[in-house]
Design a protein around this motif. Structure first.
Motif, mmCIF file in Angstrom:
data_model
loop_
_atom_site.group_PDB
_atom_site.id
_atom_site.type_symbol
_atom_site.label_atom_id
_atom_site.label_comp_id
_atom_site.label_asym_id
_atom_site.label_seq_id
_atom_site.Cartn_x
_atom_site.Cartn_y
_atom_site.Cartn_z
ATOM 1 N N LEU A 106 -3.916 10.984 -4.831
ATOM 2 C CA LEU A 106 -4.362 9.962 -3.889
ATOM 3 C C LEU A 106 -5.285 10.626 -2.875
ATOM 4 O O LEU A 106 -4.861 11.473 -2.098
ATOM 5 C CB LEU A 106 -3.163 9.325 -3.186
ATOM 6 C CG LEU A 106 -3.481 8.221 -2.181
ATOM 7 C CD1 LEU A 106 -4.137 7.025 -2.866
ATOM 8 C CD2 LEU A 106 -2.207 7.778 -1.452
ATOM 9 N N GLU A 121 1.297 9.434 -5.646
ATOM 10 C CA GLU A 121 1.615 10.801 -5.240
ATOM 11 C C GLU A 121 2.679 11.430 -6.133
ATOM 12 O O GLU A 121 2.734 12.656 -6.276
ATOM 13 C CB GLU A 121 2.067 10.815 -3.780
ATOM 14 C CG GLU A 121 0.928 10.520 -2.800
ATOM 15 C CD GLU A 121 1.425 10.287 -1.385
ATOM 16 O OE1 GLU A 121 2.646 10.080 -1.216
ATOM 17 O OE2 GLU A 121 0.596 10.299 -0.452
ATOM 18 N N GLU A 133 -6.350 6.185 1.411
ATOM 19 C CA GLU A 133 -5.783 4.831 1.426
ATOM 20 C C GLU A 133 -6.253 4.131 2.688
ATOM 21 O O GLU A 133 -6.195 4.690 3.787
ATOM 22 C CB GLU A 133 -4.258 4.862 1.342
ATOM 23 C CG GLU A 133 -3.550 5.731 2.360
ATOM 24 C CD GLU A 133 -2.033 5.582 2.264
ATOM 25 O OE1 GLU A 133 -1.544 4.454 2.441
ATOM 26 O OE2 GLU A 133 -1.364 6.598 2.031
ATOM 27 N N ARG A 155 0.832 -1.210 0.000
ATOM 28 C CA ARG A 155 0.000 0.000 0.000
ATOM 29 C C ARG A 155 0.866 1.259 0.000
ATOM 30 O O ARG A 155 0.587 2.213 -0.729
ATOM 31 C CB ARG A 155 -0.927 0.005 1.222
ATOM 32 C CG ARG A 155 -1.933 1.165 1.217
ATOM 33 C CD ARG A 155 -2.934 1.052 2.356
ATOM 34 N NE ARG A 155 -2.331 1.238 3.660
ATOM 35 C CZ ARG A 155 -2.217 0.279 4.575
ATOM 36 N NH1 ARG A 155 -2.676 -0.936 4.333
ATOM 37 N NH2 ARG A 155 -1.655 0.533 5.749
ATOM 38 N N LYS A 156 1.924 1.247 0.783
ATOM 39 C CA LYS A 156 2.812 2.405 0.838
ATOM 40 C C LYS A 156 3.486 2.638 -0.503
ATOM 41 O O LYS A 156 3.624 3.780 -0.962
ATOM 42 C CB LYS A 156 3.868 2.199 1.930
ATOM 43 C CG LYS A 156 4.815 3.381 2.094
ATOM 44 C CD LYS A 156 5.807 3.147 3.227
ATOM 45 C CE LYS A 156 6.752 4.333 3.368
ATOM 46 N NZ LYS A 156 7.729 4.099 4.478
ATOM 47 N N ALA A 182 0.960 4.072 -2.874
ATOM 48 C CA ALA A 182 0.652 5.448 -2.483
ATOM 49 C C ALA A 182 1.756 6.395 -2.956
ATOM 50 O O ALA A 182 1.470 7.485 -3.486
ATOM 51 C CB ALA A 182 0.474 5.540 -0.970
ATOM 52 N N CYS A 183 2.988 6.009 -2.779
ATOM 53 C CA CYS A 183 4.116 6.843 -3.219
ATOM 54 C C CYS A 183 4.093 7.027 -4.734
ATOM 55 O O CYS A 183 4.314 8.133 -5.242
ATOM 56 C CB CYS A 183 5.436 6.205 -2.792
ATOM 57 S SG CYS A 183 5.760 6.267 -1.021
#
Length: 219
Positions: free
Chosen positions: A32, A25, A35, A17-18, A21-22
């Motif tokens: 985003l 972004e 989350e 997920r991280k 997300a990065c």
């Protein structure tokens, strides 16, 4: 006018997920907007906020309410939001169930980040996306099923050509490049195909083409 594609992410694996997300972004034309580690949390957020994401990236193997179970509630809460399944599961029942419930895409987590970003843009633009291995799996799974002839489908030569490329696992951008036409033209052809076959998405269109005899059975 805000032209960013608003993406919501539901994924219970913290590291994955991280990473997603990065990537989101850092993509200039994407934003985003949320989350979550569980579908229930994402649904509660949508119920409490007016803004709708354009795209929902949804894992299937979630704690509590599964991704499959949450498609219906998500579609009811935000019918305008397009859902892309992003999962490790290539099980027939998951693929067919998710697409039948209205998912606009089904991708495996082996998909590269750059391809995922392209697929998000494809779905946001009105198209659909299907992992090539999933596409082949659907063909292999459904070609033996009996079906009725599609009445009055009357697919044009170009529409049949595009449906064949969809069955091969190509996304809209690739189809446009292959046929040397604009992505907007491809989108319009795909909409016409869905209308003529009376189906909601790419997997259903490919399945119906095989079941009805539009495509010959795979060898």
């Amino acid at each position: 006018m805000d032209k960013h594609i608003k993406v919501m992410l539901v994924e219970d694996n913290p590291a994955y997920r991280k990473g997603l997300a990065c990537a989101l972004e850092q993509t200039p034309d994407m934003e985003l907007v949320g989350e979550f580690s569980a579908a229930e949390f994402a649904l509660r957020s949508l119920q409490e906020n007016q803004d709708s994401p354009d795209i929902l990236l949804l894992d299937l193997n979630l704690p509590g309410m599964s991704g499959i179970e949450s498609i219906g509630p998500f579609k009811k809460e935000r019918p305008e939001t397009k859902i892309i399944i992003l999962t490790q599961s290539d099980k027939e029942k998951d693929i067919l169930h998710a697409t039948k419930l209205g998912a606009s895409g089904y991708l495996l987590k082996s998909t590269s980040i750059s391809q995922l970003m392209d697929d998000i843009k494809c779905v946001h633009g009105g198209g659909v996306t299907l992992d090539p291995s999933v596409s082949q799996f659907i063909l292999d799974s459904l070609h033996e099923a009996s079906g009725k002839t599609v009445a009055n489908s009357e697919l044009s030569t170009r529409e049949l050509e595009i449906l064949t490329l969809i069955a091969d696992g190509l996304v809209q951008k690739q189809i446009a490049s292959e046929l040397e036409i604009s992505i907007y033209t491809v989108t319009e052809y795909i909409r016409n195909i869905y209308d003529k076959l009376d189906v909601p998405n790419a997997p259903a269109a490919v399945a119906k083409a095989y079941k009805s005899g539009i495509f010959p059975p795979p060898k």
